[in-house]
Design a protein around this motif. Structure first.
Motif, short mmCIF file in Angstrom:
data_model
loop_
_atom_site.label_atom_id
_atom_site.label_comp_id
_atom_site.label_asym_id
_atom_site.label_seq_id
_atom_site.Cartn_x
_atom_site.Cartn_y
_atom_site.Cartn_z
N PRO A 140 18.55 8.09 11.00
CA PRO A 140 19.13 9.32 10.46
C PRO A 140 18.11 10.18 9.71
O PRO A 140 18.37 11.36 9.47
CB PRO A 140 20.22 8.81 9.51
N GLU A 141 16.98 9.60 9.34
CA GLU A 141 15.94 10.36 8.64
C GLU A 141 14.58 9.76 8.97
O GLU A 141 14.48 8.59 9.33
CB GLU A 141 16.16 10.33 7.12
N GLU A 142 13.54 10.58 8.87
CA GLU A 142 12.19 10.07 9.12
C GLU A 142 11.81 9.08 8.01
O GLU A 142 12.10 9.30 6.84
CB GLU A 142 11.18 11.22 9.16
N MET A 143 11.19 8.01 8.41
CA MET A 143 10.83 6.97 7.46
C MET A 143 9.41 7.17 6.96
O MET A 143 8.52 7.51 7.73
CB MET A 143 10.95 5.60 8.10
N GLU A 144 9.24 6.95 5.66
CA GLU A 144 7.91 7.01 5.07
C GLU A 144 7.13 5.77 5.53
O GLU A 144 7.65 4.66 5.52
CB GLU A 144 8.02 7.02 3.55
N VAL A 145 5.88 5.98 5.95
CA VAL A 145 5.02 4.88 6.39
C VAL A 145 3.98 4.63 5.29
O VAL A 145 3.34 5.55 4.81
CB VAL A 145 4.32 5.21 7.72
N ILE A 146 3.86 3.38 4.91
CA ILE A 146 2.93 2.98 3.86
C ILE A 146 1.99 1.92 4.43
O ILE A 146 2.46 0.93 5.01
CB ILE A 146 3.69 2.43 2.63
N ARG A 147 0.69 2.13 4.26
CA ARG A 147 -0.30 1.14 4.69
C ARG A 147 -0.58 0.20 3.52
O ARG A 147 -0.87 0.66 2.42
CB ARG A 147 -1.58 1.83 5.14
N TRP A 148 -0.48 -1.10 3.78
CA TRP A 148 -0.69 -2.09 2.74
C TRP A 148 -1.71 -3.12 3.22
O TRP A 148 -1.54 -3.69 4.30
CB TRP A 148 0.62 -2.79 2.40
N PRO A 149 -2.76 -3.37 2.43
CA PRO A 149 -3.76 -4.36 2.85
C PRO A 149 -3.14 -5.76 2.99
O PRO A 149 -2.52 -6.26 2.04
CB PRO A 149 -4.80 -4.35 1.71
N LEU A 150 -3.30 -6.36 4.15
CA LEU A 150 -2.77 -7.70 4.36
C LEU A 150 -3.39 -8.69 3.38
O LEU A 150 -2.74 -9.65 2.97
CB LEU A 150 -3.02 -8.15 5.80
N ALA A 151 -4.61 -8.42 2.93
CA ALA A 151 -5.28 -9.29 1.96
C ALA A 151 -4.55 -9.30 0.61
O ALA A 151 -4.74 -10.22 -0.19
CB ALA A 151 -6.73 -8.84 1.76
N ARG A 152 -3.70 -8.30 0.36
CA ARG A 152 -2.94 -8.23 -0.90
C ARG A 152 -1.46 -8.57 -0.67
O ARG A 152 -0.57 -8.05 -1.32
CB ARG A 152 -3.08 -6.83 -1.51
N LEU A 153 -1.21 -9.48 0.28
CA LEU A 153 0.16 -9.86 0.63
C LEU A 153 0.92 -10.43 -0.56
O LEU A 153 2.08 -10.10 -0.78
CB LEU A 153 0.15 -10.86 1.79
N ASP A 154 0.28 -11.27 -1.35
CA ASP A 154 0.97 -11.87 -2.50
C ASP A 154 1.45 -10.80 -3.48
O ASP A 154 2.53 -10.91 -4.05
CB ASP A 154 0.07 -12.88 -3.21
N GLU A 155 0.67 -9.75 -3.64
CA GLU A 155 1.07 -8.64 -4.52
C GLU A 155 2.27 -7.89 -3.92
O GLU A 155 3.20 -7.52 -4.64
CB GLU A 155 -0.11 -7.68 -4.71
N LEU A 156 2.25 -7.70 -2.61
CA LEU A 156 3.37 -7.03 -1.93
C LEU A 156 4.66 -7.83 -2.12
O LEU A 156 5.71 -7.28 -2.44
CB LEU A 156 3.06 -6.85 -0.44
N VAL A 157 4.57 -9.14 -1.93
CA VAL A 157 5.75 -10.00 -2.03
C VAL A 157 6.33 -9.99 -3.45
O VAL A 157 7.54 -10.15 -3.63
CB VAL A 157 5.40 -11.44 -1.57
N SER A 158 5.50 -9.74 -4.44
CA SER A 158 6.01 -9.73 -5.82
C SER A 158 6.73 -8.42 -6.17
O SER A 158 7.39 -8.34 -7.19
CB SER A 158 4.86 -9.98 -6.80
N ARG A 159 6.63 -7.41 -5.32
CA ARG A 159 7.30 -6.13 -5.59
C ARG A 159 8.81 -6.27 -5.40
O ARG A 159 9.27 -6.93 -4.47
CB ARG A 159 6.77 -5.05 -4.65
N GLU A 160 9.57 -5.60 -6.26
CA GLU A 160 11.03 -5.62 -6.14
C GLU A 160 11.53 -4.93 -4.88
O GLU A 160 12.58 -5.29 -4.35
CB GLU A 160 11.67 -4.97 -7.38
N ASP A 161 10.80 -3.93 -4.40
CA ASP A 161 11.26 -3.17 -3.25
C ASP A 161 10.80 -3.76 -1.91
O ASP A 161 10.95 -3.16 -0.86
CB ASP A 161 10.85 -1.70 -3.34
N PHE A 162 10.24 -4.97 -1.93
CA PHE A 162 9.88 -5.69 -0.71
C PHE A 162 10.50 -7.08 -0.79
O PHE A 162 9.92 -8.00 -1.35
CB PHE A 162 8.35 -5.79 -0.54
#
Length: 181
Positions: A140-162
């Protein structure tokens, strides 16, 4: 090795545009009978795409999750359409949701979600050799694309919005496979 229970009866108890609830009457090998409920397995399954650019950044999308009534970061994903296999569907969904195609696509693993209650399967696909390419999808709407370094996966997993378990598992599997190469 355990013996699968006998299915005595399957009854559709509710149906919507997307889901069908079934009641399953089973008899186990020891004679015990039980009734279970499940979301019926419909369609050809789905794909979830871990798309990596040349700098080993994974492409995430910000998508509205109606179940949580909020926007979350996740991986591009979608249903496998008639006439498609998992790789064709993955490349189409990547183009629709993130605006990129992939030169190389590889199946990593087929996963289930809550298999005690539903038969839904999703195939994790690694996409590399990315190039800009957008297809019109059903979002229904265009999605925002965010590039995230795979090397910082642990940081990504700690985010509330992931928080989507399938996406977290997919990225850990991808990271592990890439480290073994």
């Amino acid at each position: 090795m355990p013996v699968k229970p006998d299915i005595l009866k399957v009854t559709a108890t509710a149906k919507s545009r997307l889901f069908q609830v079934e009641e399953i009457e089973l008899r186990f090998s020891n004679g015990v009978e039980r009734t279970y409920e499940r979301l019926a397995n419909r369609g050809r399954g789905a794909v979830m795409i871990a798309a990596l650019d040349e700098q080993q950044n994974v492409l995430l999308i910000k998508e509205y999750a109606v179940g949580l009534e909020d926007y979350l970061l996740t991986l591009p994903k979608g249903l496998i359409d008639p006439g498609e296999d998992a790789l064709l569907a993955a490349n189409r969904e990547l183009k629709e949701e993130a605006g990129f195609g992939a030169e190389q696509l590889r199946v990593i693993k087929q996963m289930t979600s809550a298999p005690n209650y539903m038969g839904h399967k999703i195939t994790v696909v690694l996409a590399e050799g990315l190039f800009p390419c957008r297809l019109q999808g059903d979002e229904p709407e265009e999605m925002e694309v965010i590039r995230w370094p795979l090397a910082r996966l642990d940081e990504l997993v700690s985010r509330e919005d992931f928080s989507e378990g399938r996406a977290i598992a997919a990225l850990y599997m991808i990271r592990e496979q890439l480290q073994q190469v």
